[in-house]
Design a protein around this motif. Structure first.
Motif, PDB file in Angstrom:
ATOM      1  N   MET A   1      -6.019   1.985  14.182  1.00 28.58           N
ATOM      2  CA  MET A   1      -4.606   2.475  13.826  1.00 28.58           C
ATOM      3  C   MET A   1      -4.430   2.278  12.539  1.00 28.58           C
ATOM      4  SD  MET A   1      -3.289   3.460  16.742  1.00 28.58           S
ATOM      5  CE  MET A   1      -1.348   3.289  16.486  1.00 28.58           C
ATOM      6  N   THR A   2      -3.462   2.857  11.765  1.00 26.15           N
ATOM      7  CA  THR A   2      -2.890   2.655  10.432  1.00 26.15           C
ATOM      8  C   THR A   2      -2.152   1.158  10.311  1.00 26.15           C
ATOM      9  OG1 THR A   2      -2.544   4.731  10.122  1.00 26.15           O
ATOM     10  CG2 THR A   2      -1.215   3.298   8.759  1.00 26.15           C
ATOM     11  N   MET A   3      -2.443   0.504   9.542  1.00 26.28           N
ATOM     12  CA  MET A   3      -1.858  -1.082   9.159  1.00 26.28           C
ATOM     13  C   MET A   3      -0.322  -0.729   8.864  1.00 26.28           C
ATOM     14  SD  MET A   3      -4.206  -3.002  10.269  1.00 26.28           S
ATOM     15  CE  MET A   3      -4.004  -4.570   9.423  1.00 26.28           C
ATOM     16  N   ASN A   4       0.511  -0.597   9.844  1.00 22.44           N
ATOM     17  CA  ASN A   4       1.817  -0.429   9.212  1.00 22.44           C
ATOM     18  C   ASN A   4       2.527  -1.880   9.123  1.00 22.44           C
ATOM     19  OD1 ASN A   4       2.057   2.323   9.680  1.00 22.44           O
ATOM     20  ND2 ASN A   4       2.338   2.299  11.684  1.00 22.44           N
ATOM     21  N   LYS A   5       2.404  -2.412   7.986  1.00 23.73           N
ATOM     22  CA  LYS A   5       2.802  -3.526   7.642  1.00 23.73           C
ATOM     23  C   LYS A   5       4.322  -3.808   7.428  1.00 23.73           C
ATOM     24  CE  LYS A   5      -1.476  -4.894   5.065  1.00 23.73           C
ATOM     25  NZ  LYS A   5      -2.121  -5.427   4.015  1.00 23.73           N
ATOM     26  N   SER A   6       4.790  -4.884   7.715  1.00 24.41           N
ATOM     27  CA  SER A   6       6.343  -5.081   7.789  1.00 24.41           C
ATOM     28  C   SER A   6       6.402  -6.745   7.371  1.00 24.41           C
ATOM     29  CB  SER A   6       7.030  -4.808   8.887  1.00 24.41           C
ATOM     30  OG  SER A   6       6.656  -5.449   9.947  1.00 24.41           O
ATOM     31  N   ILE A   7       7.994  -6.977   7.211  1.00 30.82           N
ATOM     32  CA  ILE A   7       8.198  -8.434   6.794  1.00 30.82           C
ATOM     33  C   ILE A   7       9.219  -8.501   7.814  1.00 30.82           C
ATOM     34  CG2 ILE A   7       6.796  -8.758   4.915  1.00 30.82           C
ATOM     35  CD1 ILE A   7       9.610  -8.493   3.281  1.00 30.82           C
ATOM     36  N   ARG A   8       9.742  -9.755   8.094  1.00 33.94           N
ATOM     37  CA  ARG A   8      10.962 -10.006   8.791  1.00 33.94           C
ATOM     38  C   ARG A   8      11.868 -10.959   7.852  1.00 33.94           C
ATOM     39  NH1 ARG A   8       8.209 -10.589  14.896  1.00 33.94           N
ATOM     40  NH2 ARG A   8       7.619  -8.391  15.013  1.00 33.94           N
ATOM     41  N   VAL A   9      13.114 -10.428   7.544  1.00 32.43           N
ATOM     42  CA  VAL A   9      14.149 -10.981   6.703  1.00 32.43           C
ATOM     43  C   VAL A   9      15.195 -11.407   7.613  1.00 32.43           C
ATOM     44  CG1 VAL A   9      15.301 -10.826   4.635  1.00 32.43           C
ATOM     45  CG2 VAL A   9      13.016  -9.824   4.986  1.00 32.43           C
ATOM     46  N   PRO A  10      15.986 -12.605   7.403  1.00 33.56           N
ATOM     47  CA  PRO A  10      17.268 -13.019   7.915  1.00 33.56           C
ATOM     48  C   PRO A  10      18.202 -11.810   7.580  1.00 33.56           C
ATOM     49  CG  PRO A  10      16.180 -14.890   7.276  1.00 33.56           C
ATOM     50  CD  PRO A  10      15.208 -13.901   6.773  1.00 33.56           C
ATOM     51  N   LEU A  11      19.189 -11.455   8.385  1.00 37.95           N
ATOM     52  CA  LEU A  11      20.262 -10.440   7.792  1.00 37.95           C
ATOM     53  C   LEU A  11      20.943 -10.864   6.664  1.00 37.95           C
ATOM     54  CD1 LEU A  11      21.935  -9.268  11.330  1.00 37.95           C
ATOM     55  CD2 LEU A  11      20.735  -8.066   9.482  1.00 37.95           C
ATOM     56  N   SER A  24      10.379  -2.508  -6.847  1.00 36.56           N
ATOM     57  CA  SER A  24       8.988  -2.912  -7.153  1.00 36.56           C
ATOM     58  C   SER A  24       7.994  -1.980  -6.584  1.00 36.56           C
ATOM     59  CB  SER A  24       8.648  -4.347  -6.571  1.00 36.56           C
ATOM     60  OG  SER A  24       8.712  -4.624  -5.345  1.00 36.56           O
ATOM     61  N   GLY A  25       8.444  -0.939  -5.965  1.00 38.58           N
ATOM     62  CA  GLY A  25       7.691  -0.110  -5.184  1.00 38.58           C
ATOM     63  C   GLY A  25       6.764  -0.568  -4.104  1.00 38.58           C
ATOM     64  N   ARG A  26       7.191  -1.669  -3.457  1.00 37.23           N
ATOM     65  CA  ARG A  26       6.568  -2.170  -2.154  1.00 37.23           C
ATOM     66  C   ARG A  26       7.286  -1.609  -0.784  1.00 37.23           C
ATOM     67  NH1 ARG A  26       5.684  -8.419  -4.138  1.00 37.23           N
ATOM     68  NH2 ARG A  26       7.838  -7.919  -5.013  1.00 37.23           N
ATOM     69  N   PRO A  46       9.794  -2.341   6.509  1.00 37.99           N
ATOM     70  CA  PRO A  46       8.351  -1.839   6.303  1.00 37.99           C
ATOM     71  C   PRO A  46       7.980  -1.862   4.757  1.00 37.99           C
ATOM     72  CG  PRO A  46       9.932  -0.166   6.399  1.00 37.99           C
ATOM     73  CD  PRO A  46      10.747  -1.237   6.617  1.00 37.99           C
ATOM     74  N   VAL A  47       6.662  -2.329   4.469  1.00 39.00           N
ATOM     75  CA  VAL A  47       6.203  -2.519   3.064  1.00 39.00           C
ATOM     76  C   VAL A  47       4.839  -2.102   3.253  1.00 39.00           C
ATOM     77  CG1 VAL A  47       7.556  -4.681   2.673  1.00 39.00           C
ATOM     78  CG2 VAL A  47       5.142  -4.895   3.940  1.00 39.00           C
ATOM     79  N   THR A  48       4.168  -1.778   1.943  1.00 39.17           N
ATOM     80  CA  THR A  48       3.035  -1.330   1.591  1.00 39.17           C
ATOM     81  C   THR A  48       1.982  -1.973   1.421  1.00 39.17           C
ATOM     82  OG1 THR A  48       3.566  -1.036  -0.661  1.00 39.17           O
ATOM     83  CG2 THR A  48       4.442   0.825   0.617  1.00 39.17           C
ATOM     84  N   GLU A  49       2.344  -3.507   1.406  1.00 38.82           N
ATOM     85  CA  GLU A  49       1.489  -4.512   1.153  1.00 38.82           C
ATOM     86  C   GLU A  49       1.913  -5.953   1.364  1.00 38.82           C
ATOM     87  OE1 GLU A  49       1.845  -5.781  -3.421  1.00 38.82           O
ATOM     88  OE2 GLU A  49       1.605  -3.640  -3.397  1.00 38.82           O
ATOM     89  N   SER A  89      -5.569   3.689   5.607  1.00 41.55           N
ATOM     90  CA  SER A  89      -4.429   2.957   6.057  1.00 41.55           C
ATOM     91  C   SER A  89      -3.405   3.309   4.920  1.00 41.55           C
ATOM     92  CB  SER A  89      -4.717   1.662   6.312  1.00 41.55           C
ATOM     93  OG  SER A  89      -5.184   0.890   5.259  1.00 41.55           O
ATOM     94  N   GLY A  90      -3.778   3.651   3.809  1.00 46.49           N
ATOM     95  CA  GLY A  90      -2.865   3.856   2.651  1.00 46.49           C
ATOM     96  C   GLY A  90      -3.471   4.850   1.567  1.00 46.49           C
TER      97      GLY A  90
END
Length: 339
Positions: A1-11, A24-26, A46-49, A89-90
């Motif tokens: 599966m593609t590595m669909n990376k993400s981060i979780r940030v408080p609202l 920054s292109g990420r 969703p992030v690229t790295e 994956s990218g």
């Protein structure tokens, strides 16, 4: 599966972080930002790295703006489950060109992958396979899969970069560093010792408006594109380009600021970089690839040793990681004031 990376940030912090990632292109523009949680609510961005300071999560149910933004979706009826797991994956979009790394174990699928990528990105016309880099000039090894237009103009942060992806390197991974450099140096004299096609020179000239940049590049092909990019961005009155070895062409005693944006053997040029600064001193932005165990200690020690040799003192202003260079090795930058 593609590595669909993400981060979780408080609202409460999410919009600020989203803007920083986009600039920054990420930020992955192809996947939707999702609201998660009930009592404590977060945005899953969703992030690229991997993003320093945040835990990386893999989205199992990523939502795409365009249903064709997943290679698996396009190819799942044509190839086996094992082959799906080995799909890239990218990839990078450079102007109208897609640059992708394909596992050699699925070499026989390279044309199907290339065709699927063009279906995903209809504004692109060429797909090029990345096979690594080689030699002193860090020349890319690349295979053209579809199309014959390997020269393009990439637009980034208000700047234009013309290049041939089969002849010179272009990395989008350090967009954040380019933006940092574009905010400093107003009315200064700057020496860019490893200018390439103008990765740092052009953003600085366009946005910071220094008095002068002396941009030095040894690779004749990169130097040719550096000259073209100076003209494309209309900064001929600011930038002086020099073709040759930094060890020979770096001027002495003229710079408020020196950029050393090369990696691998940058430390061999520290003496020349320090000598380029004005007699009263200035700032060096020193890049290096460093093992995790000595991620900042080694570059700082090398700067201190070179400064001591020149009879100078050092103040470390900042240390930051750019990206993972290889397993266990980081591309880092140290900003140091030499006086």
């Amino acid at each position: 599966m593609t590595m669909n990376k993400s981060i979780r940030v408080p609202l409460k912090n999410a919009e600020k972080i989203r803007i920083e990632l986009a600039e920054s292109g990420r930020l992955d523009p192809h996947r939707k930002i999702k609201l998660i949680g009930t009592n404590q609510r977060f945005l899953e961005i969703p992030v690229t790295e991997d993003i320093e300071g945040f835990e990386t999560f893999i989205q199992e149910d990523a939502e795409f703006y365009n249903k064709w933004q997943s290679l698996e979706e396009l190819l799942k009826t044509e190839i086996s489950a094992d082959e799906l797991k080995k799909l890239p994956s990218g990839w990078q979009i450079v102007g109208e060109i897609i640059v992708v790394t394909i596992d050699f174990s699925i070499d026989y699928l390279k044309m199907q992958i290339a065709e699927a990528l063009l279906q995903m990105y209809p504004s692109c016309n060429t797909v090029v396979r990345d096979l690594g880099i080689s030699g002193q000039f860090r020349l890319p090894k690349r295979e053209v899969l579809i199309g014959n237009n390997t020269e393009t103009i990439n637009k980034e942060h208000g700047c234009l970069f013309k290049l041939d992806v089969t002849k010179v390197m272009f990395s989008k991974g350090n967009l954040h560093e380019k933006k940092l450099m574009s905010n400093i140096g107003n009315d200064e004299t700057i020496v860019d010792m490893f200018a390439g096609i103008g990765y740092f020179t052009i953003p600085m000239a366009v946005h910071a408006k220094p008095k002068k940049i002396i941009a030095i590049e040894i690779n004749p092909q990169s130097y040719g594109y550096l000259k073209e990019n100076i003209s494309l961005n209309k900064v001929e009155d600011i930038v002086e380009a020099r073709n040759g070895d930094c060890a020979e062409l770096t001027p002495k005693g003229v710079a408020h600021r020196v950029l050393m944006g090369y990696v691998n053997t940058t430390h061999h040029y520290l003496d020349a970089g320090i000598a380029a600064l004005k007699p009263e001193g200035g700032i060096i932005h020193y890049h290096e690839t460093t093992p995790e165990s000595m991620v900042f200690s080694r570059p700082v020690e090398r700067i201190e040793n070179a400064a001591q040799k020149a009879g100078k003192t050092v103040e470390i202003l900042d240390c930051r990681k750019i990206k993972k260079y290889s397993p266990g090795v980081w591309h880092v930058v140290v900003d140091a004031r030499i006086s």
